[in-house]
Each structure stands twice: as structure tokens, then as C-alpha cells.
Design a protein around this motif. Structure first.
Motif, PDB file in Angstrom:
ATOM      1  N   TYR A  38      80.104  45.040  35.550  1.00 32.64           N
ATOM      2  CA  TYR A  38      79.589  45.809  36.682  1.00 32.64           C
ATOM      3  C   TYR A  38      80.360  47.124  36.803  1.00 32.64           C
ATOM      4  O   TYR A  38      81.554  47.199  36.506  1.00 32.64           O
ATOM      5  CB  TYR A  38      79.699  45.015  37.985  1.00 32.64           C
ATOM      6  N   ALA A  39      79.640  48.155  37.230  1.00 28.42           N
ATOM      7  CA  ALA A  39      80.235  49.468  37.454  1.00 28.42           C
ATOM      8  C   ALA A  39      79.880  49.911  38.869  1.00 28.42           C
ATOM      9  O   ALA A  39      78.930  49.402  39.478  1.00 28.42           O
ATOM     10  CB  ALA A  39      79.703  50.482  36.443  1.00 28.42           C
ATOM     11  N   VAL A  40      80.653  50.850  39.378  1.00 26.92           N
ATOM     12  CA  VAL A  40      80.323  51.491  40.640  1.00 26.92           C
ATOM     13  C   VAL A  40      79.878  52.904  40.315  1.00 26.92           C
ATOM     14  O   VAL A  40      80.550  53.626  39.566  1.00 26.92           O
ATOM     15  CB  VAL A  40      81.511  51.513  41.608  1.00 26.92           C
ATOM     16  N   VAL A  41      78.742  53.314  40.871  1.00 28.55           N
ATOM     17  CA  VAL A  41      78.172  54.613  40.533  1.00 28.55           C
ATOM     18  C   VAL A  41      77.984  55.459  41.789  1.00 28.55           C
ATOM     19  O   VAL A  41      77.917  54.948  42.909  1.00 28.55           O
ATOM     20  CB  VAL A  41      76.825  54.469  39.791  1.00 28.55           C
ATOM     21  N   ALA A  42      77.897  56.773  41.564  1.00 33.12           N
ATOM     22  CA  ALA A  42      77.686  57.732  42.648  1.00 33.12           C
ATOM     23  C   ALA A  42      76.899  58.906  42.095  1.00 33.12           C
ATOM     24  O   ALA A  42      76.799  59.105  40.882  1.00 33.12           O
ATOM     25  CB  ALA A  42      79.025  58.210  43.219  1.00 33.12           C
ATOM     26  N   ARG A  43      76.349  59.707  42.992  1.00 38.48           N
ATOM     27  CA  ARG A  43      75.616  60.910  42.603  1.00 38.48           C
ATOM     28  C   ARG A  43      76.555  61.895  41.912  1.00 38.48           C
ATOM     29  O   ARG A  43      77.702  62.071  42.319  1.00 38.48           O
ATOM     30  CB  ARG A  43      75.001  61.544  43.850  1.00 38.48           C
ATOM     31  N   LEU A  44      76.062  62.575  40.902  1.00 41.45           N
ATOM     32  CA  LEU A  44      76.900  63.439  40.082  1.00 41.45           C
ATOM     33  C   LEU A  44      77.523  64.582  40.861  1.00 41.45           C
ATOM     34  O   LEU A  44      78.698  64.895  40.681  1.00 41.45           O
ATOM     35  CB  LEU A  44      76.071  63.998  38.913  1.00 41.45           C
ATOM     36  N   ASP A  45      76.774  65.223  41.744  1.00 42.54           N
ATOM     37  CA  ASP A  45      77.247  66.443  42.382  1.00 42.54           C
ATOM     38  C   ASP A  45      77.826  66.207  43.777  1.00 42.54           C
ATOM     39  O   ASP A  45      77.767  67.072  44.635  1.00 42.54           O
ATOM     40  CB  ASP A  45      76.115  67.474  42.462  1.00 42.54           C
ATOM     41  N   ASP A  46      78.427  65.044  43.991  1.00 42.07           N
ATOM     42  CA  ASP A  46      78.932  64.678  45.314  1.00 42.07           C
ATOM     43  C   ASP A  46      80.453  64.510  45.261  1.00 42.07           C
ATOM     44  O   ASP A  46      80.967  63.503  44.769  1.00 42.07           O
ATOM     45  CB  ASP A  46      78.269  63.374  45.766  1.00 42.07           C
ATOM     46  N   LYS A  47      81.202  65.511  45.753  1.00 45.42           N
ATOM     47  CA  LYS A  47      82.662  65.470  45.704  1.00 45.42           C
ATOM     48  C   LYS A  47      83.220  64.309  46.519  1.00 45.42           C
ATOM     49  O   LYS A  47      84.135  63.605  46.085  1.00 45.42           O
ATOM     50  CB  LYS A  47      83.257  66.774  46.210  1.00 45.42           C
TER      51      LYS A  47
END
Length: 208
Positions: A38-47
Motif C-alpha cells: 500500500y502507498a499513500v498518494v496526494a495531488r502532484l501540485d499540492d505543497k
């Protein structure tokens, strides 16, 4: 509290993944199964989301976050790839490999290594992950879900939900994953360097 989306591992319900993608667009973190763990992901352009990813894992800004891409063509948009590197990537993608490559200007500074200007990048071989990237409309920042001060990644969505429900916006339950992270290969030198051994048969890439 995180939402729990239970999806079919081979034919995931797009409606649920679109809901997860909306949470990412709002700055949330989402746990998702991959072909390694499992991985945790986030939007690319979100500091703020990048900072939250690092806090969740206990990582500093020298640790590479990984870009999860849909295909080989998308890798070329975010990393500089020469002919030799391209041949290796073509053999290895999709699959449980993370490659360290020189980042292009399309990669936000918070994702690339601060001193080397490199980026970890991969194309996962998992239908749920790829469908989430498609629903989000762009590559996603990610990090393997290894609890702070532990060595092994998590592969059970219910355990992730119980442990991180207050720090995540959603957990996508697509079934259990392998207990090994990706194999990390640094391609920024003349000879590929194995940074971390994990999933994947190195002999299949001619690197054993």
C-alpha cells in the motif's frame, strides 16, 4: 475520519475512484493498493499535501517522493530519459520498480530531491492504482506506507484504516498487497545502482 472505499482489485468501481480523486483534489491523502504494497498518494501540485505525506511517514525533505505515472510516455514529461534508460524503462514498466531520474522543470521542487534535482518515478502494475491516477487526471505524489520507526510496509486496508483514519481522507481497499516495497534503481549515473531491493526480479532487467 477517512472514508473506506472497497473496490474490486481487477475491475474497480470507477464511481468510487472518482470520489477518491475528488478528495485528492481537495488536498487529501489517500491510501491505495499497488503491485508492491500500500502507498499513500496526494495531488502532484499540492505543497500542503506533500508536507503531510512526509509528516505521516516521518520523512525529511531529502527523501524522494515518488511520482506514480500511467505509462512510459508520461514518465518522459517529468524526467529526462536517454536512449539507454528508455530501453530499461520499457522492459520494466509497468512493474514494481522505482527509478531515480533527473527531473524536468515540470516537477515541483517539493517533490524532487533538493540538492540533486532528481525524482523517483514509476508505473505501477495494479488496476486500482492506474484507475485512480486516471480519475485524478495526472500523476500522483506517493510514498510507500511504512509506519514510522518500522521496517515493513502495510498491506491490509482495514489495519491502515484503523491506524491512520484520522490522518487520511480515504483508504481504498483493493485487497491485500505484497509485503515488500518496490526495488529502487538509480539511473542518474553511467551504471544503474540498486538503492533498495524489494519486489521484482532484477535478472529480468539484466541487473542481477
Amino acid at each position: 475520519m477517512a472514508q473506506l472505499f472497497v473496490v474490486h482489485p481487477e475491475n474497480p468501481q470507477i464511481r468510487l475512484l472518482k470520489q477518491a480523486a475528488e478528495l485528492l483534489a481537495d488536498g487529501g491523502l489517500v491510501a491505495v493498493p499497488t503491485d508492491s504494497s500500500y502507498a499513500v498518494v496526494a495531488r502532484l501540485d499540492d505543497k500542503a499535501a506533500a508536507d503531510a505525506l512526509r509528516r505521516l511517514r516521518g520523512l525529511d525533505d531529502r527523501h524522494h517522493l515518488t511520482l506514480l505515472c500511467r505509462d512510459l510516455a508520461e514518465i518522459g514529461h517529468f524526467a529526462r530519459v536517454d536512449n539507454q534508460q528508455y530501453r530499461l524503462l520499457k522492459m520494466a514498466t509497468p512493474g514494481p520498480w522505482t527509478f531515480i531520474l533527473e527531473a524536468t522543470r515540470e516537477v515541483p521542487r517539493r517533490v524532487s530531491h533538493p540538492s540533486r534535482k532528481t525524482i523517483g518515478i514509476r508505473v505501477p502494475n495494479h488496476r486500482v492504482t492506474l484507475a485512480l491516477i486516471e480519475a485524478a487526471g495526472s500523476p500522483l505524489m506517493s510514498t510507500t506506507l511504512i509506519p514510522q520507526d518500522e521496517d515493513d510496509p502495510l498491506n491490509d486496508a482495514q489495519i491502515i484504516f484503523e491506524r491512520y483514519g484520522n490522518q487520511l481522507s480515504a483508504v481504498i481497499d483493493g485487497g491485500a498487497c505484497p509485503l515488500q516495497p518496490t526495488t529502487v534503481i538509480d539511473l542518474t549515473s553511467a551504471t544503474p545502482e540498486i538503492v533498495r531491493r524489494g519486489q521484482g526480479d532484477l535478472s529480468a532487467l539484466g541487473l542481477a
